[in-house]
Design a protein around this motif. Sequence first.
Motif, mmCIF file in Angstrom:
data_model
loop_
_atom_site.group_PDB
_atom_site.id
_atom_site.type_symbol
_atom_site.label_atom_id
_atom_site.label_comp_id
_atom_site.label_asym_id
_atom_site.label_seq_id
_atom_site.Cartn_x
_atom_site.Cartn_y
_atom_site.Cartn_z
ATOM 1 N N ILE A 12 0.574 -29.239 -13.791
ATOM 2 C CA ILE A 12 -0.661 -28.555 -13.284
ATOM 3 C C ILE A 12 -1.674 -28.668 -14.406
ATOM 4 N N VAL A 13 -2.801 -29.339 -14.178
ATOM 5 C CA VAL A 13 -3.946 -29.341 -14.906
ATOM 6 C C VAL A 13 -5.055 -28.270 -14.975
ATOM 7 N N VAL A 14 -5.383 -27.499 -15.869
ATOM 8 C CA VAL A 14 -6.303 -26.450 -16.040
ATOM 9 C C VAL A 14 -7.245 -26.784 -16.955
ATOM 10 N N PRO A 15 -8.716 -27.097 -16.519
ATOM 11 C CA PRO A 15 -9.620 -27.241 -17.508
ATOM 12 C C PRO A 15 -10.008 -25.781 -18.053
ATOM 13 N N CYS A 16 -10.539 -25.400 -19.259
ATOM 14 C CA CYS A 16 -10.880 -24.113 -19.791
ATOM 15 C C CYS A 16 -11.853 -24.079 -20.575
ATOM 16 N N TYR A 17 -12.953 -23.475 -20.422
ATOM 17 C CA TYR A 17 -14.152 -23.132 -21.219
ATOM 18 C C TYR A 17 -14.228 -21.682 -21.467
ATOM 19 N N ASN A 18 -14.082 -21.212 -22.612
ATOM 20 C CA ASN A 18 -14.311 -19.827 -22.799
ATOM 21 C C ASN A 18 -13.800 -18.669 -21.971
ATOM 22 N N GLU A 19 -12.283 -19.009 -21.747
ATOM 23 C CA GLU A 19 -11.480 -18.375 -20.642
ATOM 24 C C GLU A 19 -10.554 -17.346 -21.370
ATOM 25 N N GLU A 20 -10.779 -16.777 -22.385
ATOM 26 C CA GLU A 20 -9.888 -16.038 -23.182
ATOM 27 C C GLU A 20 -9.674 -14.554 -22.224
ATOM 28 N N GLU A 21 -10.363 -14.100 -21.603
ATOM 29 C CA GLU A 21 -10.215 -12.975 -20.792
ATOM 30 C C GLU A 21 -9.221 -13.163 -19.744
ATOM 31 N N VAL A 22 -9.259 -14.386 -19.003
ATOM 32 C CA VAL A 22 -8.617 -14.557 -17.646
ATOM 33 C C VAL A 22 -7.230 -15.447 -18.108
ATOM 34 N N LEU A 23 -7.253 -16.123 -19.326
ATOM 35 C CA LEU A 23 -6.077 -17.128 -19.565
ATOM 36 C C LEU A 23 -4.887 -16.568 -19.275
ATOM 37 N N PRO A 24 -4.467 -15.425 -20.144
ATOM 38 C CA PRO A 24 -3.201 -14.844 -20.178
ATOM 39 C C PRO A 24 -2.359 -14.527 -18.850
ATOM 40 N N GLU A 25 -3.586 -14.160 -17.839
ATOM 41 C CA GLU A 25 -3.032 -13.816 -16.349
ATOM 42 C C GLU A 25 -2.856 -15.209 -15.607
ATOM 43 N N LYS A 40 13.786 -23.283 -6.133
ATOM 44 C CA LYS A 40 14.001 -23.648 -4.627
ATOM 45 C C LYS A 40 14.281 -25.127 -4.809
ATOM 46 N N ASN A 41 14.448 -25.622 -5.626
ATOM 47 C CA ASN A 41 14.915 -27.122 -5.658
ATOM 48 C C ASN A 41 13.441 -27.930 -4.948
ATOM 49 N N LYS A 42 12.362 -27.495 -5.279
ATOM 50 C CA LYS A 42 11.324 -28.176 -4.949
ATOM 51 C C LYS A 42 10.432 -29.086 -5.995
ATOM 52 N N LEU A 43 10.762 -28.568 -7.211
ATOM 53 C CA LEU A 43 10.230 -29.108 -8.512
ATOM 54 C C LEU A 43 11.533 -29.450 -9.484
ATOM 55 N N ASN A 44 11.551 -30.287 -10.243
ATOM 56 C CA ASN A 44 12.635 -30.525 -11.345
ATOM 57 C C ASN A 44 12.015 -29.504 -12.553
ATOM 58 N N SER A 45 13.090 -29.602 -13.488
ATOM 59 C CA SER A 45 12.690 -28.676 -14.602
ATOM 60 C C SER A 45 11.850 -29.150 -15.652
ATOM 61 N N SER A 46 11.308 -30.472 -15.457
ATOM 62 C CA SER A 46 10.477 -30.892 -16.395
ATOM 63 C C SER A 46 8.792 -30.669 -15.822
ATOM 64 N N SER A 47 8.686 -29.967 -15.144
ATOM 65 C CA SER A 47 7.415 -29.345 -14.475
ATOM 66 C C SER A 47 6.679 -28.533 -15.522
ATOM 67 N N CYS A 48 5.481 -28.693 -15.624
ATOM 68 C CA CYS A 48 4.853 -27.789 -16.768
ATOM 69 C C CYS A 48 3.118 -27.711 -16.299
ATOM 70 N N VAL A 49 2.324 -27.056 -17.092
ATOM 71 C CA VAL A 49 1.117 -27.024 -16.884
ATOM 72 C C VAL A 49 0.301 -27.255 -18.242
ATOM 73 N N PHE A 50 -0.631 -27.995 -17.853
ATOM 74 C CA PHE A 50 -1.466 -28.451 -19.182
ATOM 75 C C PHE A 50 -2.916 -27.869 -18.937
ATOM 76 N N PHE A 51 -3.154 -27.107 -20.058
ATOM 77 C CA PHE A 51 -4.473 -26.340 -20.201
ATOM 78 C C PHE A 51 -5.374 -27.255 -21.308
ATOM 79 N N VAL A 52 -6.577 -27.676 -20.644
ATOM 80 C CA VAL A 52 -7.432 -28.498 -21.638
ATOM 81 C C VAL A 52 -8.512 -27.640 -21.871
#
Length: 317
Positions: A12-25, A40-52
Motif C-alpha cells: 500500500i503506497v501512501v504519499p504524505c506531506y505534513n501529516e504528523e497529526e493523522v499519521l499514527p491513526e 483470512k489468507n487473502k494476502l501473504n505475510s510479506s505484505s506491507c505499507v510504504f509511506f512516502v
Amino acid sequence: MTPINEIPSLSIVVPCYNEEEVLPETIQRISATIELLIEKNKLNSSSCVFFVDDGSRDHTWEIIESHAQSNSFVKGYKLSRNRGHQNALLAGLHNAKGDILISIDADLQDDTSAIEAMVDEYAKGHEVVYGVRSKRETDTFFKRYTAEAYYKLLAKLGVELVFNHADYRLLSRKALEELKRYSEVNLFLRGIVPQLGFSSTSVEYERHERFAGESKYPLKKMLAFAVEGVTSFSHAPLRFITGLGFLVSLFAFFMIFWVLAVKLFSDNAVPGWASIVIPVFFIGGVQLLSLGVVGEYIAKIYMETKSRPLYTIEKEV
C-alpha cells in the motif's frame, strides 16, 4: 479473466506531506487491515505499507521511522524535497514491491475497509480496481459541485476518466510495469491509468471527513491540478481558440461593413471613440487569452524536453 490462485503480496503506497497529526491513526488502521487480510489468507505475510514523505516540514518522517522500528508492516521513503502529490505517489509505486499495489491518501477520507473489496476483485482477475466515491456529503457544496463539474468537463473534452475516482486504486504488477513506461513529466495519473487498457472494475466507498490536520489541496493547488488534467490529455482548448479566432474575425468583418454603411448611407455617424475602443479591447482580450492557452502547452513541451528526474529518494527505512 483468469482467477489468481496464489496468495498475493500487497504493498500500500501512501504519499504524505505534513501529516504528523493523522499519521499514527493511518498507520494503525492500514496495519490492522493488512493483518486481517493475512489472517483470512487473502494476502501473504510479506505484505506491507510504504509511506512516502514528500519533503514534509513537520515530524512526518520521524513518525514513519519510529513506527518502522516497531511495526513490521511499515516501510518508508523520504524524498529530498517536496515534489508534489503525483510525483510522491509515483515514487512509491515505482519502488514498492508486491504482486499488487494500492495507493491511498494519508488523511483517511478514503475508507480503508474498501481495500479488502479491491483485493477480492483482483482475485477475480481484474488488473486495475478503482475506488469510486459513492457519496461526497463531507465535502463542501463548492468542492463537491466543482469536482463533479470538472469530471464532466474532462469527459466532454475527450479525456477518459472514472467519474468520482481520485487516486485510490489497485494496480496489479502487470499494470504497474506498463505504467512505468509512461515517462512524461506532466503527471495526471487518474487520466493515465485508464489508458493502460487492462481489465478493470470499480469498488464504491463512502468518503469520510479528514481525520485530523488540514487539507493539502487549497483552491490554488486544485486549480493548478485541474489545468494539468485538461492540458495533459486534451487539445480541445487549442481547437477552441481557433474557433474563437474565426468568430472574432467574422465579427470584425461585419463591424467593418456596418461602419462603412453608416458612414456612406446615413447621417447618423457620430464622431466618437466607442466604435473603435470596444472592438480593440475585445480583440485584444481574445488574443491575450489565446496566447495564454498556447503558452500553457508550450510550457509543457519545455518541461518534457528537459527530462529531469521526477523525484529523488533521500532516505529509506
